[in-house]
Motif scaffolding. Structure first.
Motif, PDB file in Angstrom:
ATOM      1  N   HIS A  71      98.575  -7.078  81.164  1.00 42.00           N
ATOM      2  CA  HIS A  71      97.089  -7.331  81.267  1.00 42.00           C
ATOM      3  C   HIS A  71      96.545  -7.423  79.636  1.00 42.00           C
ATOM      4  CE1 HIS A  71      92.865  -5.770  82.185  1.00 42.00           C
ATOM      5  NE2 HIS A  71      92.864  -6.985  81.921  1.00 42.00           N
ATOM      6  N   GLY A  72      96.213  -8.558  79.373  1.00 39.49           N
ATOM      7  CA  GLY A  72      95.679  -8.782  78.174  1.00 39.49           C
ATOM      8  C   GLY A  72      94.202  -8.633  77.942  1.00 39.49           C
ATOM      9  N   LEU A  73      93.615  -8.139  77.183  1.00 33.17           N
ATOM     10  CA  LEU A  73      92.183  -7.889  76.994  1.00 33.17           C
ATOM     11  C   LEU A  73      91.928  -8.664  75.610  1.00 33.17           C
ATOM     12  CD1 LEU A  73      89.391  -6.930  78.232  1.00 33.17           C
ATOM     13  CD2 LEU A  73      90.158  -4.673  77.406  1.00 33.17           C
ATOM     14  N   ARG A  74      91.140  -9.616  75.468  1.00 32.82           N
ATOM     15  CA  ARG A  74      90.906 -10.154  74.269  1.00 32.82           C
ATOM     16  C   ARG A  74      89.359 -10.051  73.900  1.00 32.82           C
ATOM     17  NH1 ARG A  74      95.015 -15.051  75.325  1.00 32.82           N
ATOM     18  NH2 ARG A  74      93.512 -15.652  76.969  1.00 32.82           N
ATOM     19  N   ILE A  75      89.181  -9.622  72.795  1.00 36.65           N
ATOM     20  CA  ILE A  75      87.787  -9.242  72.481  1.00 36.65           C
ATOM     21  C   ILE A  75      87.385 -10.283  71.357  1.00 36.65           C
ATOM     22  CG2 ILE A  75      85.870  -7.763  71.338  1.00 36.65           C
ATOM     23  CD1 ILE A  75      88.282  -5.529  72.440  1.00 36.65           C
ATOM     24  N   ILE A  76      86.427 -11.548  71.545  1.00 37.59           N
ATOM     25  CA  ILE A  76      86.019 -12.354  70.464  1.00 37.59           C
ATOM     26  C   ILE A  76      84.832 -12.448  69.968  1.00 37.59           C
ATOM     27  CG2 ILE A  76      86.338 -15.084  70.593  1.00 37.59           C
ATOM     28  CD1 ILE A  76      87.952 -14.744  73.272  1.00 37.59           C
ATOM     29  N   TYR A  77      84.862 -12.552  68.393  1.00 40.08           N
ATOM     30  CA  TYR A  77      83.709 -12.457  67.664  1.00 40.08           C
ATOM     31  C   TYR A  77      83.543 -13.891  67.027  1.00 40.08           C
ATOM     32  CZ  TYR A  77      84.124  -7.425  67.952  1.00 40.08           C
ATOM     33  OH  TYR A  77      84.469  -6.047  68.149  1.00 40.08           O
ATOM     34  N   GLN A  78      82.321 -14.005  66.528  1.00 33.00           N
ATOM     35  CA  GLN A  78      82.110 -15.036  65.630  1.00 33.00           C
ATOM     36  C   GLN A  78      82.309 -14.331  64.212  1.00 33.00           C
ATOM     37  OE1 GLN A  78      78.809 -17.692  66.491  1.00 33.00           O
ATOM     38  NE2 GLN A  78      78.307 -17.860  64.285  1.00 33.00           N
ATOM     39  N   GLY A  79      82.786 -15.350  63.412  1.00 28.52           N
ATOM     40  CA  GLY A  79      82.854 -14.716  62.090  1.00 28.52           C
ATOM     41  C   GLY A  79      82.824 -15.873  60.883  1.00 28.52           C
ATOM     42  N   ARG A  80      82.405 -15.600  59.855  1.00 29.96           N
ATOM     43  CA  ARG A  80      81.939 -16.259  58.702  1.00 29.96           C
ATOM     44  C   ARG A  80      82.887 -15.902  57.552  1.00 29.96           C
ATOM     45  NH1 ARG A  80      78.683 -15.544  54.357  1.00 29.96           N
ATOM     46  NH2 ARG A  80      77.700 -13.736  55.206  1.00 29.96           N
ATOM     47  N   VAL A  81      83.614 -16.787  56.802  1.00 33.02           N
ATOM     48  CA  VAL A  81      84.463 -16.561  55.917  1.00 33.02           C
ATOM     49  C   VAL A  81      83.483 -16.060  54.528  1.00 33.02           C
ATOM     50  CG1 VAL A  81      86.078 -17.570  54.111  1.00 33.02           C
ATOM     51  CG2 VAL A  81      86.291 -17.948  56.553  1.00 33.02           C
ATOM     52  N   THR A  82      83.713 -15.142  53.887  1.00 35.42           N
ATOM     53  CA  THR A  82      82.987 -14.615  52.628  1.00 35.42           C
ATOM     54  C   THR A  82      83.810 -14.461  51.508  1.00 35.42           C
ATOM     55  OG1 THR A  82      83.540 -12.484  53.157  1.00 35.42           O
ATOM     56  CG2 THR A  82      81.598 -13.247  54.431  1.00 35.42           C
ATOM     57  N   GLY A  83      85.233 -14.531  51.437  1.00 31.69           N
ATOM     58  CA  GLY A  83      85.840 -14.559  50.536  1.00 31.69           C
ATOM     59  C   GLY A  83      87.355 -14.839  50.606  1.00 31.69           C
ATOM     60  N   GLY A  84      88.315 -14.822  49.817  1.00 28.79           N
ATOM     61  CA  GLY A  84      89.682 -14.833  49.883  1.00 28.79           C
ATOM     62  C   GLY A  84      90.048 -16.252  49.708  1.00 28.79           C
ATOM     63  N   GLU A  85      91.462 -16.652  49.857  1.00 29.66           N
ATOM     64  CA  GLU A  85      91.943 -17.912  49.738  1.00 29.66           C
ATOM     65  C   GLU A  85      92.607 -18.217  50.626  1.00 29.66           C
ATOM     66  OE1 GLU A  85      93.661 -19.369  46.188  1.00 29.66           O
ATOM     67  OE2 GLU A  85      92.183 -18.312  44.951  1.00 29.66           O
ATOM     68  N   LEU A  86      92.622 -19.494  51.481  1.00 35.12           N
ATOM     69  CA  LEU A  86      93.571 -19.636  52.593  1.00 35.12           C
ATOM     70  C   LEU A  86      94.929 -19.695  52.102  1.00 35.12           C
ATOM     71  CD1 LEU A  86      93.818 -20.663  55.531  1.00 35.12           C
ATOM     72  CD2 LEU A  86      93.728 -23.122  54.650  1.00 35.12           C
ATOM     73  N   ARG A  87      95.804 -18.802  52.883  1.00 35.55           N
ATOM     74  CA  ARG A  87      97.256 -18.919  52.601  1.00 35.55           C
ATOM     75  C   ARG A  87      98.185 -18.567  54.083  1.00 35.55           C
ATOM     76  NH1 ARG A  87      98.046 -14.211  54.712  1.00 35.55           N
ATOM     77  NH2 ARG A  87      97.188 -12.272  54.021  1.00 35.55           N
ATOM     78  N   ASN A  88      99.283 -18.940  53.898  1.00 38.51           N
ATOM     79  CA  ASN A  88     100.000 -18.414  55.371  1.00 38.51           C
ATOM     80  C   ASN A  88     100.606 -17.148  55.487  1.00 38.51           C
ATOM     81  OD1 ASN A  88      99.618 -21.252  56.018  1.00 38.51           O
ATOM     82  ND2 ASN A  88     101.364 -21.799  54.891  1.00 38.51           N
ATOM     83  N   GLU A  89     100.593 -16.616  56.724  1.00 33.91           N
ATOM     84  CA  GLU A  89     101.252 -15.362  56.682  1.00 33.91           C
ATOM     85  C   GLU A  89     102.760 -15.289  56.547  1.00 33.91           C
ATOM     86  OE1 GLU A  89     100.915 -11.552  59.954  1.00 33.91           O
ATOM     87  OE2 GLU A  89     100.892 -13.856  60.760  1.00 33.91           O
ATOM     88  N   THR A  90     103.318 -14.274  55.960  1.00 27.86           N
ATOM     89  CA  THR A  90     104.518 -14.170  55.591  1.00 27.86           C
ATOM     90  C   THR A  90     105.169 -13.147  56.567  1.00 27.86           C
ATOM     91  OG1 THR A  90     104.547 -13.095  53.752  1.00 27.86           O
ATOM     92  CG2 THR A  90     104.731 -15.452  53.562  1.00 27.86           C
ATOM     93  N   ASP A  91     106.271 -13.313  57.329  1.00 33.77           N
ATOM     94  CA  ASP A  91     107.118 -12.049  57.875  1.00 33.77           C
ATOM     95  C   ASP A  91     106.053 -11.442  59.292  1.00 33.77           C
ATOM     96  OD1 ASP A  91     109.249 -12.171  56.398  1.00 33.77           O
ATOM     97  OD2 ASP A  91     108.325 -10.938  54.888  1.00 33.77           O
ATOM     98  N   GLY A  92     105.398 -12.449  59.594  1.00 32.87           N
ATOM     99  CA  GLY A  92     104.330 -12.183  60.985  1.00 32.87           C
ATOM    100  C   GLY A  92     104.510 -12.941  62.145  1.00 32.87           C
ATOM    101  N   SER A  93     103.698 -12.879  62.839  1.00 34.31           N
ATOM    102  CA  SER A  93     103.655 -13.522  64.019  1.00 34.31           C
ATOM    103  C   SER A  93     103.088 -14.922  63.916  1.00 34.31           C
ATOM    104  CB  SER A  93     102.991 -12.763  65.368  1.00 34.31           C
ATOM    105  OG  SER A  93     101.619 -12.795  64.903  1.00 34.31           O
ATOM    106  N   THR A  94     102.496 -15.304  62.738  1.00 33.78           N
ATOM    107  CA  THR A  94     102.174 -16.853  62.717  1.00 33.78           C
ATOM    108  C   THR A  94     102.841 -17.224  61.323  1.00 33.78           C
ATOM    109  OG1 THR A  94     100.173 -16.101  61.382  1.00 33.78           O
ATOM    110  CG2 THR A  94      99.777 -16.332  63.758  1.00 33.78           C
TER     111      THR A  94
END
Length: 157
Positions: free
Chosen positions: A94-117
């Motif tokens: 049973h998956g229960l997914r809570i979904i928010y609307q967000g706004r990027v406020t900082g950081g730089e786009l990068r790819n995840e390493t050693d994760g599920s994506t």
């Protein structure tokens, strides 16, 4: 489903970030190695607030800091998996997914390493339907566009 099935509930939190008609997505690597686009987010750590989990997961998967602006909704799904080589017993998930609307406020786009994506990208909303994606992407986009009063998109049964 037999009573000896392994029952699992997995709460997760995600953020829909849209800028200039583009949506922020992450590419998920399935256990079989298939790559499908998904919403940035993921499972809650034990005792973690979903709000905090969405912020943490988005940072892990995309490199961005995000401010959550509103709750869009909740998606619930239930799947029965038969036994397989990794799981001797059938699984009742049973998956229960809570979904928010967000706004990027900082950081730089990068790819995840050693994760599920393995990839994070801004995708034009008009191109989402052509992507290989999990159903959560369509649910999150519908919640973002429709903003239903009850915070849910009915599934086709």
């Amino acid at each position: 489903m037999s009573s000896d099935a392994i029952k699992k509930v997995r709460p997760a939190a995600y953020a829909v970030c849209v800028e200039d008609d583009r949506i922020l997505l992450a590419r998920w690597i399935s256990p079989t190695g298939e790559r499908l686009w998904t919403m940035p987010g993921g499972g809650l750590d034990h005792g973690e607030d979903p709000y905090d989990a969405a912020i943490r997961e988005l940072a892990e998967e995309t490199g961005y800091q995000v401010e959550l602006e509103r709750l869009l909704g909740v998606d619930s799904y239930h799947v029965h998996y038969p036994p397989d080589p990794q799981h001797a017993f059938p699984r009742d998930f049973h998956g229960l997914r809570i979904i928010y609307q967000g706004r990027v406020t900082g950081g730089e786009l990068r790819n995840e390493t050693d994760g599920s994506t393995d990839l994070a990208a801004w995708i034009p909303l008009a191109e989402v339907e052509q992507l290989d994606r999990i159903p959560l992407v369509d649910i999150a986009v519908a919640l973002y566009r429709e903003r239903p009063a009850l915070g849910r998109i009915p599934r086709d049964s």
